[in-house]
Each structure stands twice: as structure tokens, then as C-alpha cells.
Scaffold this active site. Structure first.
Site, mmCIF file in Angstrom:
data_model
loop_
_atom_site.group_PDB
_atom_site.id
_atom_site.type_symbol
_atom_site.label_atom_id
_atom_site.label_comp_id
_atom_site.label_asym_id
_atom_site.label_seq_id
_atom_site.Cartn_x
_atom_site.Cartn_y
_atom_site.Cartn_z
ATOM 1 N N SER A 1 36.026 15.366 23.543
ATOM 2 C CA SER A 1 36.379 15.614 24.710
ATOM 3 C C SER A 1 35.168 16.305 25.625
ATOM 4 C CB SER A 1 37.729 16.641 24.919
ATOM 5 O OG SER A 1 37.897 17.316 26.093
ATOM 6 N N TYR B 1 41.716 24.658 22.551
ATOM 7 C CA TYR B 1 41.279 23.422 22.797
ATOM 8 C C TYR B 1 39.855 23.172 22.552
ATOM 9 C CZ TYR B 1 41.467 18.530 24.364
ATOM 10 O OH TYR B 1 41.083 17.009 24.632
#
Length: 228
Positions: free
Chosen positions: A139, A152
Site C-alpha cells: 500500500s 495498517y
């Protein structure tokens, strides 16, 4: 024999787009994820492309389920040429001092333990054929951070480290490990993030397919940024 791809988290978003993109390249697809109508739908979509699709119920954070799923895939389809570690979750909003350890552990289990378990399970069969790619979906949060998103971000930073370490272990084996780091993708996971979408799931899938099938072997160990 038809090449085989394993895609985790294939029911929606990047996983679904990747499964379909690999199927269009003629690969048989093993679809590893929780049982759901969406998993059934993508299985049907893959089969309509005239390639084999094997849906395998699997929690990627469970060692037992991953072991069972990998054995089923190898038995029915053969050793994979491609493994895409895509399954991921996000629990955003809480600052670190407000976060529940259970929520932190849940994110780490899926986003970081999952790719380790999946890679570990399929590597023996892939090493025997001395040819293949493991692509790990990271990501933009693998390189930058935002408040209320520590679990995350930490999991995705860790995934890049895992991918790079695995690439070094695999040198000379014919296998490569590559991370793909998309930015804001127009998927369900982006909802509530505060970031506008900069790309589609199909855009990301095209990069994953390139990394999995077309990129030179020398790309191993790379973390390919895709920020839109």
C-alpha cells in the site's frame, strides 16, 4: 500443463480484478478466501473465461486452514507459478493509545502473518519446479503514514520487509518476490479513509500481472510504487 495462480482475498476489489486479469492470460486460478456469495460470483466469472477456477475456503491467518488449502490447490491444479498475497483488512480511526490490542492483532494476523503462512505453504512446491513469482500487495501506507492508521501502516511496512527478505532467500532458485504498493484505489477499503481514489482496481491488477508474468527476473526484491 496450464500455469496456476493463487490469489488470496479474491472476492472483491484488487483481488477480484487480479484473478480475472490472470485468468485472461490463460492461468488456472485458485481463489482463497472466506466462503461468500462474492467468492462464488468471481469463481463463475473466472470459469466463463474458459480456465479452471478452484474456490478454496481459507482464513489466511490460520496455519491449519492455509496448510489444508495449499495441499488442495497442489493436488487439484498443481504447483503455482504465481502467488498473489492480496488479502488484507484495515481498522482505522483509533489513535495508538486508544487502540485495542485485539484490533491490532487482527490486522497483523491477516496483513502480515497471512502472507508469511501462504508463502511458506506454497514455496516447497514452487521450489521444486524452480520457476515462479510471489507478489505481495502492499500500500501507499507502506511508505507514508496517516493518523489513526498505525496498525495498517505497520503491517504494510512489515510486508515490504518480508518481501525483500524473501527475495534474498530465493536468489538462485528461479523464484522471485515482489511487492506492489498502490495508492488510493477505488475499492470498499478506501471508504472512510478521507482520501479520494486515484486509480481503479483494474489499474492495480495490470501492474500485479506485469510483476507476476512479464517483469524481468531482476525486479525481484523491488517494491513498485503506484501512486496515481
Amino acid at each position: 500443463m496450464t500455469d496456476v495462480a493463487v490469489v488470496t482475498g479474491p472476492s472483491r476489489g484488487i483481488g477480484r480484478a487480479t484473478a480475472l486479469a490472470l485468468a485472461r492470460r490463460g492461468l488456472s486460478i485458485a481463489l482463497l478466501g472466506p466462503p461468500s456469495p462474492r467468492l462464488d460470483d468471481v469463481t463463475d466469472e473466472v470459469r466463463r473465461l474458459d480456465v479452471a477456477a478452484l474456490p478454496v475456503p481459507c482464513d489466511v491467518a490460520s496455519e491449519e486452514q492455509v496448510a489444508r488449502a495449499s495441499a488442495e490447490v497442489v493436488a487439484w491444479l498443481g504447483a503455482p507459478r504465481v502467488v498473489v498475497n492480496n488479502a488484507g483488512i484495515v481498522r482505522r480511526g483509533a489513535k495508538v493509545h486508544e487502540s485495542a490490542p485485539a484490533a491490532w492483532d487482527e490486522v497483523m494476523a491477516v496483513n502480515l502473518r497471512g502472507p508469511f503462512l501462504i508463502s511458506r505453504a506454497f514455496l516447497p512446491a514452487m521450489l521444486k519446479q524452480r520457476h515462479g513469482r510471489l507478489v505481495h500487495v502492499g500500500s501507499i501506507s507502506s511508505t507514508i503514514a496517516s493518523p489513526g492508521n498505525a496498525s495498517y501502516a505497520a503491517s504494510k511496512w512489515g510486508l515490504v520487509g518480508f518481501s525483500k527478505s524473501l527475495a534474498e532467500e530465493l536468489r538462485g532458485t528461479g523464484l522471485q518476490s515482489i511487492a506492489v504498493l498502490p495508492g488510493s484505489v477505488d475499492t470498499d477499503m478506501l471508504v472512510g479513509s478521507g482520501f479520494p481514489p486515484q486509480m481503479s482496481a483494474d489499474d492495480v491488477a495490470r501492474l500485479i500481472v506485469y510483476a507476476a508474468l512479464d517483469a524481468p527476473d531482476a525486479v525481484t526484491g523491488s517494491a513498485i510504487e503506484m501512486f496515481g
